[in-house]
Design an enzyme around this catalytic site. Structure first.
Site, mmCIF file in Angstrom:
data_model
loop_
_atom_site.group_PDB
_atom_site.id
_atom_site.type_symbol
_atom_site.label_atom_id
_atom_site.label_comp_id
_atom_site.label_asym_id
_atom_site.label_seq_id
_atom_site.Cartn_x
_atom_site.Cartn_y
_atom_site.Cartn_z
ATOM 1 N N LYS A 133 -7.124 1.466 -6.983
ATOM 2 C CA LYS A 133 -8.466 1.514 -6.398
ATOM 3 C C LYS A 133 -9.517 1.924 -7.423
ATOM 4 C CE LYS A 133 -7.129 1.563 -1.629
ATOM 5 N NZ LYS A 133 -5.649 1.570 -1.764
HETATM 6 C C1 LIG Z 1 -4.828 0.718 -1.160
HETATM 7 C C2 LIG Z 1 -3.469 0.557 -1.741
HETATM 8 C C3 LIG Z 1 -2.675 -0.594 -1.489
HETATM 9 C C4 LIG Z 1 -3.112 -1.687 -0.539
HETATM 10 O O1 LIG Z 1 -4.232 -2.403 -1.002
HETATM 11 P P1 LIG Z 1 -5.053 -3.364 -0.001
HETATM 12 O O2 LIG Z 1 -6.189 -3.846 -0.806
HETATM 13 O O3 LIG Z 1 -5.459 -2.487 1.128
HETATM 14 O O4 LIG Z 1 -4.142 -4.440 0.442
HETATM 15 C C5 LIG Z 1 -1.456 -0.708 -2.123
HETATM 16 N N1 LIG Z 1 -0.994 0.262 -2.937
HETATM 17 C C6 LIG Z 1 -1.712 1.386 -3.196
HETATM 18 C C7 LIG Z 1 -1.133 2.418 -4.093
HETATM 19 C C8 LIG Z 1 -2.973 1.566 -2.619
HETATM 20 O O5 LIG Z 1 -3.671 2.684 -2.877
#
Ligand SMILES: *Cc1c(COP(=O)(O)O)cnc(C)c1O
Length: 499
Positions: A133
């Site tokens: 993120k």
């Molecule tokens: C947010 C997240 C995901 C999922 O991502 P999306 O964009 O919601 O599909 C997968 N792995 C981790 C570690 C995350 O923080």
């Protein structure tokens, strides 16, 4: 570049009030379109072979600039370039491990090359909070600061988190002029590591609120405050959730980077497997593919919360109730509905906003829709899903433990639980002659409890994180009471008008 809502009729025949379209900067600070839809470009910019050739030699920051400049056409190029360079530096992505070069930002690691089969990991989690993120949120922090300074405006980000999103937002917004973050989290429900990551921030513009309740209570409070439009505009409340368009665009960049790093000519294709929850990350892959990036398959990997796997197997989208949502050991994918899915459905139904509106209204009233073409279904577009390259699979706790062990034994690296879901599903979809890139979405240290369970030893922590739990913490405990929450925001916003 013009942006439209997935639910707005922008045809010449529509009422003028419907035909509104927006520029990148207009939608930067917002979430949903006013009609409840999600923003998308009115058409996807296309990349040429000559561009791809030229992009092979670029640094990550210059590649990000090249791609962003196709989407953010209303930001002067020199400014955009400076923002990209400020965001994507080795210094920010310094948690690269042995064998990775931090300057690559999203380094690739070949795990296996077996005849024509190739399994590759692309590290997206070397940023400040050790999860992918950061890739988008760091850019958002710099874009927000830039946009707010231009308008001499302020923004109070108000959100709820069960872990990764909140910390990524706080590390991206800390110390930024004109921005304050109010982040709700369930009191004593996050891991010690996640709690320490957020609560150890001492920046005056970061306000952590530990709510005496569960994550749903936090989310309900965010919804209640956001629904009070007068309060929202008076106190300049905004969000940074995964439907934000700039976050999606920032993610498009690493699909290009992964492709360019794994190939030597544009005649080659690659596939990606993406651990998925809200369909945000893989939505960016879809957009990259629609722009002409030679992606063969886009493989959606879910955990036990298999809403998306079910759709890509059957054509039936069936959201779950919160009581039916499992708490798993890949918790950042524990979702009941996929908030970015509407963007893909818009393309799948031929960009017909009336269909999109009807389908997602049905999600609210009936809990889902059915595009399988079977008796009583809402359409037959599932038949064309394969044209978009999508495939899917699912992984459970037992699979996760086994995959973490296998990867440690076979390749000598420890992966996190979400990435393990990706590797498990990627292995089921390996094809001769097409490298499979798995997106690594977090570092193992973040989810140590499960690493310990799988391997009998702790995950390695990057430098600087060794004693994070013992740092002083700054947070406020509050009951799940909307009026008290509003009073707290008002007091803190009024108390410090000029940041
Ligand atoms: C947010 C997240 C995901 C999922 O991502 P999306 O964009 O919601 O599909 C997968 N792995 C981790 C570690 C995350 O923080």
């Amino acid at each position: 570049m013009q942006y439209v809502s997935t639910r707005a009729d922008v045809s010449a025949a529509a009422a003028p009030s419907q035909q509104t379209s927006a520029q990148f900067s207009d939608i930067l600070l917002g979430g949903l379109a006013p009609d409840g839809g999600l923003y998308l470009p009115s058409e996807y910019p296309q990349v040429t072979g000559a561009e791809l050739d030229a992009w092979r030699k670029l640094s990550y920051a210059d590649l990000a600039f090249a791609i962003l400049s196709k989407f953010a056409t209303d930001i002067p190029e020199a400014d955009l370039k400076a923002l990209a360079h400020k965001t994507y530096t080795a210094d920010v992505y310094r948690n690269a491990r042995e064998g990775e070069n931090a300057a690559d930002i999203t380094p690739l690691r070949v795990l296996e090359e077996n005849g024509g089969r190739k399994l590759v990991l692309q590290a997206l989690s070397n940023g400040p909070t050790l999860a992918f993120k950061d890739m988008a949120m760091q850019l958002l922090g710099n874009l927000f600061e830039y946009a707010l300074a231009k308008q001499d405006a302020q923004l109070n980000i108000f959100g709820a988190t069960s872990g990764d999103t909140g910390s990524a937002a706080e590390y991206a917004m800390r110390g930024k002029r004109g921005i304050r973050v109010f982040m709700l989290s369930p009191h004593k429900k996050m891991s010690a590591f996640q709690t320490a990551q957020m609560f150890s921030l001492q920046d005056p513009n970061i306000l952590n609120i530990a709510v005496e309740g569960v994550f749903d209570d936090c989310q309900d409070m965010v919804k209640a405050v956001s629904n009070d439009l007068e309060f929202k505009s008076r106190y300049k409340i905004g969000t940074v959730n995964s439907i934000n368009w700039a976050r999606v665009v920032a993610q498009v960049v690493y699909y290009f980077r992964g492709y360019l790093a794994a190939t030597t000519s544009n005649d080659q294709k690659v596939s990606f497997t993406v651990p998925s929850g809200n369909f945000g990350n893989i939505c960016a892959g879809h957009i990259a593919r629609m722009m002409g990036l030679p992606i063969d398959k886009l493989v959606v990997a879910t955990n036990e919360n298999d809403v998306l796997d079910e759709f890509f197997r059957t054509g039936i989208y069936r959201v779950r109730k919160s009581a039916e949502t499992y708490h798993t050991s890949s918790p950042s994918m524990d979702i009941s509905k996929a908030s970015n899915f509407e963007r893909f459905i818009y393309d799948l139904v031929g960009r017909d906003p009336a269909r999109v509106k009807a389908l997602f209204t049905k999600v609210e009233s009936d809990g889902g829709f059915d595009l399988s073409g079977g008796p009583g279904s809402d359409g037959d577009e599932f038949a064309t899903v394969a044209q978009y390259g999508f495939k899917s699979g699912k992984s459970t706790h037992a699979d996760r433990l086994q995959t973490i062990r296998d990867v440690a034994d076979d390749y000598g690296i420890v992966i996190d639980t979400h990435t393990a879901d990706g590797i498990k599903v990627a292995r089921e979809n390996l094809e001769e002659g097409v490298p499979m890139i798995v997106l690594e979405t977090a570092l193992a240290a973040k989810f140590n409890e499960t690493i310990l369970e799988a391997l009998g030893e702790d995950a390695e922590r990057p430098a600087g994180f060794e004693d994070i739990e013992s740092l002083p913490q700054k947070y406020t405990v509050m009951p799940p009471d909307v009026d008290k929450m509003k009073a707290y925001i008002a007091a803190n916003v009024d108390a410090a008008p000029a940041l």
